[in-house]
Design a protein around this motif. Sequence first.
Motif, mmCIF file in Angstrom:
data_model
loop_
_atom_site.group_PDB
_atom_site.id
_atom_site.type_symbol
_atom_site.label_atom_id
_atom_site.label_comp_id
_atom_site.label_asym_id
_atom_site.label_seq_id
_atom_site.Cartn_x
_atom_site.Cartn_y
_atom_site.Cartn_z
ATOM 1 N N LEU A 98 35.934 59.123 81.321
ATOM 2 C CA LEU A 98 34.522 59.025 81.696
ATOM 3 C C LEU A 98 33.767 58.162 80.695
ATOM 4 O O LEU A 98 33.042 57.221 81.077
ATOM 5 C CB LEU A 98 33.916 60.423 81.767
ATOM 6 N N PHE A 99 33.944 58.429 79.405
ATOM 7 C CA PHE A 99 33.201 57.687 78.386
ATOM 8 C C PHE A 99 33.778 56.292 78.156
ATOM 9 O O PHE A 99 33.039 55.378 77.776
ATOM 10 C CB PHE A 99 33.155 58.490 77.092
ATOM 11 N N VAL A 100 35.068 56.109 78.386
ATOM 12 C CA VAL A 100 35.648 54.763 78.299
ATOM 13 C C VAL A 100 35.041 53.871 79.369
ATOM 14 O O VAL A 100 34.655 52.718 79.106
ATOM 15 C CB VAL A 100 37.182 54.821 78.438
ATOM 16 N N PHE A 101 34.924 54.377 80.579
ATOM 17 C CA PHE A 101 34.335 53.585 81.662
ATOM 18 C C PHE A 101 32.860 53.289 81.393
ATOM 19 O O PHE A 101 32.384 52.180 81.634
ATOM 20 C CB PHE A 101 34.497 54.314 82.999
ATOM 21 N N VAL A 102 32.129 54.288 80.880
ATOM 22 C CA VAL A 102 30.715 54.060 80.555
ATOM 23 C C VAL A 102 30.596 53.019 79.446
ATOM 24 O O VAL A 102 29.716 52.150 79.490
ATOM 25 C CB VAL A 102 30.033 55.381 80.143
ATOM 26 N N ALA A 103 31.480 53.092 78.445
ATOM 27 C CA ALA A 103 31.460 52.110 77.360
ATOM 28 C C ALA A 103 31.696 50.704 77.908
ATOM 29 O O ALA A 103 31.009 49.745 77.528
ATOM 30 C CB ALA A 103 32.525 52.459 76.325
ATOM 31 N N LEU A 104 32.674 50.556 78.812
ATOM 32 C CA LEU A 104 32.968 49.251 79.390
ATOM 33 C C LEU A 104 31.788 48.717 80.197
ATOM 34 O O LEU A 104 31.396 47.547 80.058
ATOM 35 C CB LEU A 104 34.212 49.352 80.273
ATOM 36 N N LEU A 105 31.188 49.569 81.030
ATOM 37 C CA LEU A 105 30.052 49.135 81.844
ATOM 38 C C LEU A 105 28.852 48.782 80.979
ATOM 39 O O LEU A 105 28.108 47.840 81.284
ATOM 40 C CB LEU A 105 29.695 50.240 82.851
ATOM 41 N N SER A 106 28.647 49.513 79.883
ATOM 42 C CA SER A 106 27.557 49.187 78.957
ATOM 43 C C SER A 106 27.806 47.829 78.309
ATOM 44 O O SER A 106 26.886 47.030 78.140
ATOM 45 C CB SER A 106 27.437 50.267 77.881
ATOM 46 N N TYR A 107 29.046 47.574 77.957
ATOM 47 C CA TYR A 107 29.381 46.302 77.342
ATOM 48 C C TYR A 107 29.149 45.154 78.320
ATOM 49 O O TYR A 107 28.647 44.085 77.939
ATOM 50 C CB TYR A 107 30.837 46.312 76.884
ATOM 51 N N VAL A 108 29.483 45.373 79.579
ATOM 52 C CA VAL A 108 29.247 44.349 80.599
ATOM 53 C C VAL A 108 27.768 44.007 80.675
ATOM 54 O O VAL A 108 27.376 42.829 80.704
ATOM 55 C CB VAL A 108 29.765 44.834 81.967
ATOM 56 N N ARG A 109 26.930 45.042 80.657
ATOM 57 C CA ARG A 109 25.483 44.801 80.683
ATOM 58 C C ARG A 109 25.037 44.064 79.428
ATOM 59 O O ARG A 109 24.154 43.189 79.473
ATOM 60 C CB ARG A 109 24.739 46.125 80.808
ATOM 61 N N GLY A 110 25.618 44.416 78.302
ATOM 62 C CA GLY A 110 25.263 43.742 77.059
ATOM 63 C C GLY A 110 25.628 42.271 77.074
ATOM 64 O O GLY A 110 24.855 41.421 76.621
ATOM 65 N N LEU A 139 21.576 44.203 72.205
ATOM 66 C CA LEU A 139 21.970 45.144 71.156
ATOM 67 C C LEU A 139 21.997 46.594 71.619
ATOM 68 O O LEU A 139 22.945 47.327 71.288
ATOM 69 C CB LEU A 139 21.049 44.990 69.946
ATOM 70 N N PRO A 140 21.004 47.088 72.371
ATOM 71 C CA PRO A 140 21.073 48.493 72.822
ATOM 72 C C PRO A 140 22.324 48.787 73.637
ATOM 73 O O PRO A 140 22.924 49.857 73.504
ATOM 74 C CB PRO A 140 19.809 48.662 73.667
ATOM 75 N N TYR A 141 22.751 47.827 74.466
ATOM 76 C CA TYR A 141 23.960 48.038 75.257
ATOM 77 C C TYR A 141 25.201 48.056 74.371
ATOM 78 O O TYR A 141 26.127 48.847 74.595
ATOM 79 C CB TYR A 141 24.100 46.942 76.313
ATOM 80 N N LEU A 142 25.223 47.191 73.360
ATOM 81 C CA LEU A 142 26.370 47.168 72.457
ATOM 82 C C LEU A 142 26.423 48.432 71.609
ATOM 83 O O LEU A 142 27.511 48.962 71.327
ATOM 84 C CB LEU A 142 26.304 45.929 71.564
ATOM 85 N N ILE A 143 25.259 48.931 71.205
ATOM 86 C CA ILE A 143 25.209 50.202 70.468
ATOM 87 C C ILE A 143 25.697 51.337 71.362
ATOM 88 O O ILE A 143 26.441 52.222 70.918
ATOM 89 C CB ILE A 143 23.789 50.470 69.954
ATOM 90 N N MET A 144 25.289 51.296 72.621
ATOM 91 C CA MET A 144 25.739 52.319 73.570
ATOM 92 C C MET A 144 27.257 52.240 73.756
ATOM 93 O O MET A 144 27.936 53.276 73.869
ATOM 94 C CB MET A 144 25.035 52.148 74.903
ATOM 95 N N THR A 145 27.783 51.028 73.780
ATOM 96 C CA THR A 145 29.235 50.859 73.879
ATOM 97 C C THR A 145 29.937 51.513 72.705
ATOM 98 O O THR A 145 30.916 52.258 72.866
ATOM 99 C CB THR A 145 29.598 49.368 73.933
#
Length: 781
Positions: free
Chosen positions: A201-213, A240-246
């Motif tokens: 779950l968190f790996v997928f969220v991390a990937l999607l956040s990185y895509v947005r970043g 930066l917020p997306y990368l921090i979220m990643t």
Amino acid sequence: MVCGGWCRTLNGGDQQKLREKDTLSEKRFEPSKPLSNSKGHWDQDIPFPDLPYPVAALIVGFCACICFINSLYGDFVFDDSEAIVNNNDIRKETPLSNLFYNDFWGTRLTHPSSHKSYRPLTVLSFRLNYSWGVLEPFSYHAVNIILHCLVSILSLRVFFVVFGNNSPRAAVLSAVLFATHPIHTEAVSGIVGRADLLCALFVFVALLSYVRGVKAMTANLSIKGVSSYYISTGSSGHALPYLIMTAGCTATAMLCKEVGITALGLCSAYDVLLAHGGVISRTIISMMIGYHHRAIALWRNLPAGLVRGLIWRHFILAVTGIALLVARWVVMGSTVPRFMKVDNPASFLDSVLFRSLNYQYTYSMNVLLLLLPIWLCFDWSMGCIPVIVNLTDPRLLSLPALWVLFALLLKRGMAQGKTSQTSRCVLMGLALGIVPFLPATNFFFRVGFVIAERVLYIPVAGFCVLVVTGIRELNAISFINKRVLQAGYIFLVVMFILRSQQRSRDWLTEKHLFSSGLDVCPLNAKVHYNMGKVAADTGDVLEAVRRYREALHLNPDYDQAMNNLANILKDQGHLDEALHLLQQATTLRPDFAAAWMNLGIVQASLGDHPSAENSYLTALTHRSVYPDCLYNLGNLYLEKGDHTAALKTWTNATTLKPSLAVAWTNMLILLDSQGLYQPAIEVAHKALKHLPNEPALHFNLGNTLGKLSRYEESESHFLVATNLDPGNANYWANLGVLYHRWRKYELAEKAYLHALQLNPMLKSAQDNLSMLLKATGKISR
């Protein structure tokens, strides 16, 4: 001209290259409408309808649910017992801080026997379950199913990223395959598999956040000839917020399971392979295959900010990864876990060549399980996959097949030209399949398993991408009928659902689970060992002995089987064989605390008190918190006549484990026998605070109070004991003695008669009833 926020002054050639793609950049997703206009899309050849996103998400969630819904009524099985039932960290009386100092199984991370599996957030989720329904497995299974549904729906978003937003059919078909793949059964139906579910779950969220970043960082760049759907869907703004979220989601995934750190690798793969239309990967591939002029041309067309941004993002990924690894190393006590040879035999081979060949063979087995999830087993160790030690072993033929398949996929992924999007999908599919699997390869460190189906939970996503990409390619071949592909895909999904349901039923009980293991791995000693445990728990001693002996036949060094078999033989009076087995077990594993304790019990039964004491003390050196061993050591001191040492040892045992009723009871009996009635009463009241419904405590306290002529208090505790254990004849007989002393003869007679009704051969009740009847004149002297 509209080009989705990537505009700059273009020459005529550039305008011609982007002319057909500009319309795509103007599209925006509307949930109430189909996911896209199918005209001109990469997946338009896939013979399936284009669905609105809510409908697609509902279908994926429904498929994920029906595959494993029958596991709701399953028990705690296999590893669930150690991770949940016997894990004090999930109980509310245990300090919450313990979760961050102990491993997944409740053992201190710094302890030599710890497997270093640091998953505090997963344990926290078990703790929340415990607060809802204590040890009722229904709620635990329900949470697992809900998590699998969420991950499956989230995979839909991930597949949109992989295939591009203009390929909704491919994304939906991949998500359905992901949701229904039978390899997920262990992760979903086995409660300890929640670690994999939360991690995914968190790996997928991390990937999607990185895509947005990435999209936010490159929103104002422009690249000649790049498909706009890859670069224009993200709004411009701060990345930066997306990368921090990643980084935060990656850390959170690691706190659920160690493999979470591979989210950083997936983010890197996306950045190189898919971001900016895959221009970075095309440049690299062109250079690798010798197209230097094309590579130079692509490089010159890159805007200056793109490469700088790529390097900056990878710097953040690298810093995050290093920080997380260092933190993990510190938490582990700067030591690596120690595994036994039976856990991963190939890793203990002296030959580097044969270690490598065995590792590669297990890789091919994992691929086979993804392709044909028919042979599934809860445990693949201990002879399930015999070690390859000879170059003539026919299983080595699978290795060329594995690498030829990989080479063909890699070649297709490196192909350029009109099918560049297909190539990018193949490469990203390989990345999704390989990167999350890397920690299980034995490449970086030794792992404690041969094959573990749970570790394939995330890699299945890569398998699904490759399958759907293959469907798209096959459909492009004109002589293959679309209806054939439709029927084939539907048949595959139906088979996946049926197999998942069938396998989920295997996980309902340990007996079913272990029996299914015999069908797949009849040479697996652990399967026979677990079958023996189930037989012993159900009272089938003969079957238990047979299974333990078979486990030892298959693996003569199986110390746990020796320990369990010795326990049964000890109870049957075969002390000499039990002694031999336990001595052998402690020789094979000198830190096997349970075997040392059981060895002490056998030695004490044989009258060898000095050796027994030494065995108990040795067990305590390997497991300092071992109340059961302290209880048995106290019994040894009692046999030796050292009452002070016995009381002290039992006191230590109850301090460590207040629920240890037998230790409390022994303390009461010993104090009472010494005439120390008041200390006995104090101990009893202290014990009842922890065990208010323990009949033996009420019974012994009633005896002590009766000796002090505190009849009313004594009666109340005797009555509680008889209510809690109404079938115990001794309780009724002693209640009769109390009434006899209290001169309540009618009640005494009734209590004696009830005791004799429960046990007609109870001599004490017969004698006391006879004395009572003579004293009251109901019978002649």
